[in-house]
Design an enzyme around this catalytic site. Structure first.
Site, PDB file in Angstrom:
ATOM      1  N   HIS A  98      48.018  56.218 -63.904  1.00  6.45           N
ATOM      2  CA  HIS A  98      49.176  55.330 -63.802  1.00  6.45           C
ATOM      3  C   HIS A  98      48.746  53.880 -63.690  1.00  6.45           C
ATOM      4  O   HIS A  98      47.620  53.564 -63.301  1.00  6.45           O
ATOM      5  CB  HIS A  98      50.052  55.711 -62.602  1.00  6.45           C
ATOM      6  CG  HIS A  98      49.393  55.486 -61.276  1.00  6.45           C
ATOM      7  ND1 HIS A  98      48.399  56.324 -60.790  1.00  6.45           N
ATOM      8  CD2 HIS A  98      49.572  54.532 -60.329  1.00  6.45           C
ATOM      9  CE1 HIS A  98      48.005  55.899 -59.600  1.00  6.45           C
ATOM     10  NE2 HIS A  98      48.696  54.801 -59.298  1.00  6.45           N
ATOM     11  N   ASP A 100      50.215  50.650 -61.684  1.00  5.73           N
ATOM     12  CA  ASP A 100      51.084  50.550 -60.516  1.00  5.73           C
ATOM     13  C   ASP A 100      52.452  49.952 -60.842  1.00  5.73           C
ATOM     14  O   ASP A 100      52.555  48.900 -61.482  1.00  5.73           O
ATOM     15  CB  ASP A 100      50.420  49.680 -59.436  1.00  5.73           C
ATOM     16  CG  ASP A 100      49.365  50.442 -58.645  1.00  5.73           C
ATOM     17  OD1 ASP A 100      49.415  51.683 -58.631  1.00  5.73           O
ATOM     18  OD2 ASP A 100      48.494  49.779 -58.041  1.00  5.73           O
ATOM     19  N   HIS A 258      44.699  53.743 -63.326  1.00  4.90           N
ATOM     20  CA  HIS A 258      43.770  54.356 -62.389  1.00  4.90           C
ATOM     21  C   HIS A 258      44.283  55.721 -61.955  1.00  4.90           C
ATOM     22  O   HIS A 258      45.459  56.055 -62.141  1.00  4.90           O
ATOM     23  CB  HIS A 258      43.500  53.452 -61.181  1.00  4.90           C
ATOM     24  CG  HIS A 258      44.722  53.021 -60.440  1.00  4.90           C
ATOM     25  ND1 HIS A 258      45.555  52.013 -60.878  1.00  4.90           N
ATOM     26  CD2 HIS A 258      45.250  53.455 -59.268  1.00  4.90           C
ATOM     27  CE1 HIS A 258      46.548  51.848 -60.028  1.00  4.90           C
ATOM     28  NE2 HIS A 258      46.391  52.718 -59.042  1.00  4.90           N
ATOM     29  N   ARG A 273      46.156  48.894 -49.282  1.00  2.00           N
ATOM     30  CA  ARG A 273      46.258  48.194 -50.552  1.00  2.00           C
ATOM     31  C   ARG A 273      47.208  47.014 -50.454  1.00  2.00           C
ATOM     32  O   ARG A 273      48.338  47.149 -49.978  1.00  2.00           O
ATOM     33  CB  ARG A 273      46.752  49.147 -51.650  1.00  2.00           C
ATOM     34  CG  ARG A 273      46.774  48.528 -53.053  1.00  2.00           C
ATOM     35  CD  ARG A 273      47.431  49.449 -54.040  1.00  2.00           C
ATOM     36  NE  ARG A 273      48.870  49.548 -53.813  1.00  2.00           N
ATOM     37  CZ  ARG A 273      49.612  50.590 -54.167  1.00  2.00           C
ATOM     38  NH1 ARG A 273      49.051  51.646 -54.694  1.00  2.00           N
ATOM     39  NH2 ARG A 273      50.900  50.584 -53.940  1.00  2.00           N
TER      40      ARG A 273
END
Length: 282
Positions: A98, A100, A258, A273
């Site tokens: 995907h 983000d 990723h 994150r």
């Protein structure tokens, strides 16, 4: 600071650098940003940084965004806590290729991910170069997808596990976004294949040029979309990173995908994150 490439097409490891120092050092931050544009994802180990320094470094790229489902640190808005501990049920929403939050009208520019705790083995993350994935497409595929748009949905991904009322409320808060199948990187000008596991369907494929019979649209269009999404899984476009505590990854979300490898349950994996607000793809 030293920069060492991890693979031929994506990824580089930084050494001899403190990301905390880059918060107030324009030259150092500029060198890191240039390296990010060149290598698409950067890695650094032994970064003894606080949450405040983590946020401050990420904010050098731009304002941070919250996540409507994953949740943030209450003291540091925009610092998303991805904690997989022994009290949590195994949750597999990460282990898909995907980019983000492409369900946003303006998907993130990128992110800075820090490892707090990780398994002794397993729990790696893999990144893929979606510029190269586009570049290597056959010419006839490039011609077919030129000018195509596609829908990206939070409802069919994060919302799928919710009761129907909450799922519909989430969709109302974040209506499906429509993005070009091939976007242009706003800083490098590179063409990038921009479909992933959040992508549900093409929105302007059903034309006389593409669809002569029903089978040309379905399964024809959906097969093409699945083929494009699967490009991220080609090993030649990938870099794989083994986490250690205080390791950091910085990636450009506009040109990569990723995949968080979920092979470590029931070990503990705790990550934080900071996602940076991006712009509307074109």
């Amino acid at each position: 600071m030293k920069i060492e490439k991890l693979t031929t097409h994506i990824g580089a490891e930084l050494s001899g650098v403190s990301l905390a120092e880059a918060v107030g050092n324009d030259d150092l931050f500029g060198a890191i940003k240039d390296a990010l544009l060149q290598h698409k994802v950067l890695f650094a180990r032994d970064q003894q940084i606080s949450k405040a320094e983590h946020v401050a470094f990420a904010q050098r790229f731009g304002d941070l965004e919250d996540h409507p489902v994953a949740g943030s640190d209450p003291d540091y808005p925009g610092l998303v806590c991805i904690y997989k501990d022994l009290d949590s049920p195994p949750d597999h929403y990460e282990n898909a290729w995907h980019c983000d939050a492409t369900w946003r009208e303006k998907p993130p520019l990128g992110a800075v991910l820090r490892c707090l705790e990780c398994p002794p083995v397993g729990g790696d993350t893999v990144w893929a170069n979606m510029g190269r994935a586009y570049e290597d497409l056959p010419d006839h595929i490039k011609e077919t997808i030129d000018g195509l748009y596609a829908r990206h949905s939070i409802e069919s991904t994060f919302g799928a596990r919710m009761p129907i009322e909450k799922r519909h409320a989430l969709k109302q808060q974040f209506p499906d976004a429509e993005h070009p199948v091939v976007r242009q990187h706003p800083e490098t000008g590179e063409k990038v294949l921009f479909v992933n596991s959040f992508t549900t369907h093409f929105t302007n494929f059903h034309t006389a040029q593409n669809v002569r019979y029903g089978q040309d649209y379905s399964p024809g269009g959906s097969s093409l979309l699945n083929y494009l999404i699967a490009r991220a899984a080609i090993p030649e476009y990938q870099a794989r990173w083994r986490w250690k505590p205080n390791s950091v990854a910085i990636w450009d979300n506009r040109c990569t995908q990723h995949y968080a490898v979920m092979d470590y349950w029931p070990a503990v994996r705790k990550m934080e994150r900071a996602g940076i607000i991006g712009d509307k793809p074109y």
